[in-house]
Design an enzyme around this catalytic site. Sequence first.
Site, short mmCIF file in Angstrom:
data_model
loop_
_atom_site.label_atom_id
_atom_site.label_comp_id
_atom_site.label_asym_id
_atom_site.label_seq_id
_atom_site.Cartn_x
_atom_site.Cartn_y
_atom_site.Cartn_z
N GLY A 1 -4.94 46.88 29.43
CA GLY A 1 -3.61 47.59 29.10
C GLY A 1 -2.68 46.96 28.79
O GLY A 1 -2.77 45.56 28.24
N ASP B 1 2.04 46.00 29.13
CA ASP B 1 2.64 45.79 30.17
C ASP B 1 2.83 47.08 31.74
O ASP B 1 3.16 46.19 32.23
CB ASP B 1 4.24 45.37 29.60
CG ASP B 1 3.63 44.32 28.34
OD1 ASP B 1 2.93 43.23 28.66
OD2 ASP B 1 4.72 44.18 27.91
N GLY B 2 3.05 48.10 31.00
CA GLY B 2 2.80 48.95 31.65
C GLY B 2 1.93 49.13 32.40
O GLY B 2 2.40 49.35 33.80
N ALA C 1 -1.19 58.69 34.99
CA ALA C 1 0.02 57.47 34.57
C ALA C 1 0.32 57.13 37.23
O ALA C 1 -0.08 58.47 37.34
CB ALA C 1 1.86 57.88 34.40
N ASN C 2 0.21 55.87 36.82
CA ASN C 2 0.34 55.67 37.99
C ASN C 2 -0.71 55.46 39.39
O ASN C 2 -0.21 55.40 40.55
CB ASN C 2 1.73 56.38 38.86
CG ASN C 2 2.67 56.46 38.49
OD1 ASN C 2 3.46 55.15 38.15
ND2 ASN C 2 3.80 57.19 38.03
C1 LIG Z 1 14.35 42.33 12.17
C2 LIG Z 1 13.03 42.02 12.98
C3 LIG Z 1 13.54 41.71 14.51
C4 LIG Z 1 12.35 41.80 15.40
C5 LIG Z 1 13.39 41.37 16.75
C6 LIG Z 1 11.92 41.40 17.38
C7 LIG Z 1 12.39 40.97 19.09
C8 LIG Z 1 11.29 41.70 19.56
C9 LIG Z 1 11.10 40.91 21.22
C10 LIG Z 1 10.62 42.09 22.18
C11 LIG Z 1 11.10 41.69 23.72
C12 LIG Z 1 9.59 42.60 24.17
C13 LIG Z 1 9.96 42.42 25.28
C14 LIG Z 1 8.65 43.15 25.96
C15 LIG Z 1 8.94 44.71 26.18
C16 LIG Z 1 7.80 45.13 27.30
O1 LIG Z 1 7.41 44.85 27.91
C17 LIG Z 1 7.94 46.41 26.24
C18 LIG Z 1 6.70 47.49 26.81
O2 LIG Z 1 5.40 47.24 26.57
P1 LIG Z 1 3.78 47.71 26.44
O3 LIG Z 1 4.12 49.26 25.58
O4 LIG Z 1 3.08 47.31 25.77
O5 LIG Z 1 3.62 48.08 28.00
N1 LIG Z 1 7.95 46.62 25.42
C19 LIG Z 1 8.85 47.27 24.83
O6 LIG Z 1 9.78 47.79 24.92
C20 LIG Z 1 8.97 47.03 23.21
C21 LIG Z 1 9.87 46.24 22.23
C22 LIG Z 1 9.85 46.64 21.41
C23 LIG Z 1 11.48 46.12 20.82
C24 LIG Z 1 11.04 46.03 19.06
C25 LIG Z 1 12.40 45.85 18.18
C26 LIG Z 1 12.51 46.06 16.41
C27 LIG Z 1 13.54 45.38 16.42
C28 LIG Z 1 13.39 45.83 14.98
C29 LIG Z 1 14.69 46.33 14.37
C30 LIG Z 1 14.56 46.40 12.80
C31 LIG Z 1 15.79 46.22 12.30
C32 LIG Z 1 15.76 46.23 10.49
C33 LIG Z 1 16.80 46.96 10.02
C34 LIG Z 1 16.62 47.64 8.73
N1 LIG Z 2 -4.64 57.83 32.94
C1 LIG Z 2 -3.71 57.44 32.00
N2 LIG Z 2 -3.12 59.04 31.28
C2 LIG Z 2 -1.67 58.61 30.80
N3 LIG Z 2 -1.25 57.63 31.23
C3 LIG Z 2 -1.42 56.51 31.77
C4 LIG Z 2 -2.80 56.87 32.04
N4 LIG Z 2 -2.89 55.77 32.94
C5 LIG Z 2 -1.51 54.81 32.63
N5 LIG Z 2 -1.13 55.16 32.56
C6 LIG Z 2 0.43 55.25 31.74
O1 LIG Z 2 0.85 54.86 30.58
C7 LIG Z 2 1.93 54.09 30.37
C8 LIG Z 2 1.89 53.04 29.09
O2 LIG Z 2 0.57 51.85 29.32
P1 LIG Z 2 0.24 50.41 29.01
O3 LIG Z 2 -1.11 50.10 29.64
O4 LIG Z 2 1.40 49.88 28.88
O5 LIG Z 2 0.09 50.91 27.62
P2 LIG Z 2 1.51 50.75 26.30
O6 LIG Z 2 1.17 48.60 26.11
O7 LIG Z 2 0.45 51.72 25.13
O8 LIG Z 2 3.07 51.11 26.58
C9 LIG Z 2 2.83 52.97 31.82
O9 LIG Z 2 3.42 53.85 32.21
C10 LIG Z 2 1.32 53.79 31.97
O10 LIG Z 2 1.75 54.26 33.60
#
Ligand SMILES: CCCCCCCCCCCCC/C=C/[C@@H](O)[C@H](COP(=O)(O)O)NC(=O)CCCCCCCCCCCCCCC
Ligand SMILES: Nc1ncnc2c1ncn2[C@@H]1O[C@H](COP(=O)(O)OP(=O)(O)O)[C@@H](O)[C@H]1O
Length: 563
Positions: free
Chosen positions: A213, A215-216, A190-191
């Site tokens: 990758g 959003d991270g 990471a980083n």
């Molecule tokens: C009942 C279904 C409700 C669906 C609601 C979905 C709302 C989703 C909005 C997502 C906004 C995402 C904003 C982006 C965040 C990302 O930067 C960030 C990092 O992404 P990376 O892992 O690719 O690095 N991702 C996140 O923080 C993940 C957020 C995901 C939230 C998922 C929430 C699911 C909620 C499910 C509730 C279910 C209730 C069911 C009750 C029976």
């Molecule tokens: N080689 C690595 N090993 C472990 N973590 C890493 C590596 N490269 C990047 N990361 C970290 O992994 C985390 C998740 O990365 P990301 O690309 O957003 O994947 P995801 O969408 O599955 O969360 C970030 O915090 C990033 O800084």
Amino acid sequence: MERPSRLLLVSELRVRNSAYDVSLSRSLLTWKRRTSSPVYHPFRPRFCVPSFPRRQASGVCHSVSVSEIISVREEEEENGCKDDGSWKKINEREGKDCRQAFTVLYVERCQQHRWRCAEVSFTCPEGALCQRWVTSIREQLAAISTPKQLLVYINPYSGKKHGKHIYEQKVAPLFALAGVTTHVIVTEHANYARDHLRTEAELKKFDGVVCVGGDGMFSEIIHGLIWRSQIYGGVDPNCADESLLPSSLRIGIIPAGSTDCICFATVGSNDPVTSALHIIVGDSQPMDVCSVHHNNTFLRYSVSLLGYGFYGDVLTDSERKRWMGPARYDLSGVKMFLTHHYYEGTVSYLPARGIMGNPRDANRCRSGCVVCQHNGRLISEKAERYQMDEETDRESEGEWKTIRGKFLAINAASMSCACPRSPKGLSPAAHLADGTTDLILVRKCSRFDFLRHLLRHTSKDDQFDLNFVEVHRVRRFCFTPRPCQSDSDLDLRENGKHQIFGQICRNHPACGCAPAYSSWNCDGEILTHKAIDVRVHSNLIKLFARGIEEPTVFDDLTNPCAI
Ligand SMILES: CCCCCCCCCCCCC/C=C/[C@@H](O)[C@H](COP(=O)(O)O)NC(=O)CCCCCCCCCCCCCCC
Ligand SMILES: Nc1ncnc2c1ncn2[C@@H]1O[C@H](COP(=O)(O)OP(=O)(O)O)[C@@H](O)[C@H]1O
Ligand SMILES: [Ca+2]
């Protein structure tokens, strides 16, 4: 309507053994089948519309924007010399140059904002003409500023750990076809990418940076690039009042992560081939960045979601389930929904005044968005005035507003945050580059009401049209959690010998002892500080993207994506 530009070359060439009138202008390559009477297709345009800047598939006429040509290649002798009675065959017999065919690779639009690389081969009556066509098309391509050299970072652990495979199988071959050279770095921890960009990377050698990758990973890239721009420009990143210097290198995202919301909200899909093609054609999409501070100390940048309460808790819980891959968010989402914690605190914000657009608008931020252009201009004019007359401009910024309460979620969405889980996003009318963020406050309500709010993210219904939800378009905001009532309260919740008891309470909300504090989810990274001061910096970075394109009548009717 765009005027047809002057034609540079017009010839009769063959495509799959049929005669076509082919023409090249500075903006378009057009090939129109020679028929005595036009072929009529009930759903497609009958005649060529050369001013339309995209490829169009009709039975009669195709045109592709020069800016969306990926490359042109001369066909090798054995490929083209088929026994099909074409000009090539005849000339071969006569012992002339056999290279009389050339192939153009170009962007073709498919369903759901996906792009594919399509190709068309033209056969010419003689080698010299083929050469002229190839040279002319290459001259037009050379006039367009497309990236030639890219620095690529791959996180091998993103999403389902397919990042390397996706890059090697889907992206690298396209870069090779387009003549883009790359320096590829697979991150080791990471980083790694952030620190490499801050200190080591020879950025002058590159026309852009690509991250493979989620959003991270994108977050690491912007932290490296923005930090470097400030240090070189002598700007103190800690001070929230300082205007940050923009970063000149464009960033491409090859989605391979768990949410991929930044890619989805800027391109319209999370498809690696589509993203690679946006990079190759050299698209450019400006984007706002929030800087997050605590007591005049810089913490992090954010471009998508800054979420306290529900999304902070989902992230914290999901980090322990990383081994599950992207499904960890759904499991933690259900768990946190059932846990139903609320948090007390004070939100102060500076409403965005005098700008176009509102978070409840029906209009969406789309490719070439006029709201972003208008507000971007307005903000840079304001910044110039501010330098001349600090006092007047501070007054015109307007009044801070303050809201105290109990919240299930406090979300700042600087873009729609559209993603596959919610194709319209957390704030469907938010803009990519309008210099604002949408502050969404979800007050304490019943589980049933919160579920209604969440479900509306996945339907046409308005998630803000509920009496416990409010949304404000802001330039800046601060959050202060309600301090714990007493020292013993703090002890019980956070510290010392009651830590274990506190943990039990956290895991068993039925006992009524809920945690006092959540964490901030900052583009998928957890922030350690609870009290934060957030400022939006308009147009601070640029992506290899163009915003989501409006579907056109042609896109609706053309092919459903073969590959
Ligand atoms: C009942 C279904 C409700 C669906 C609601 C979905 C709302 C989703 C909005 C997502 C906004 C995402 C904003 C982006 C965040 C990302 O930067 C960030 C990092 O992404 P990376 O892992 O690719 O690095 N991702 C996140 O923080 C993940 C957020 C995901 C939230 C998922 C929430 C699911 C909620 C499910 C509730 C279910 C209730 C069911 C009750 C029976
Ligand atoms: N080689 C690595 N090993 C472990 N973590 C890493 C590596 N490269 C990047 N990361 C970290 O992994 C985390 C998740 O990365 P990301 O690309 O957003 O994947 P995801 O969408 O599955 O969360 C970030 O915090 C990033 O800084
Ligand atoms: Ca914005």
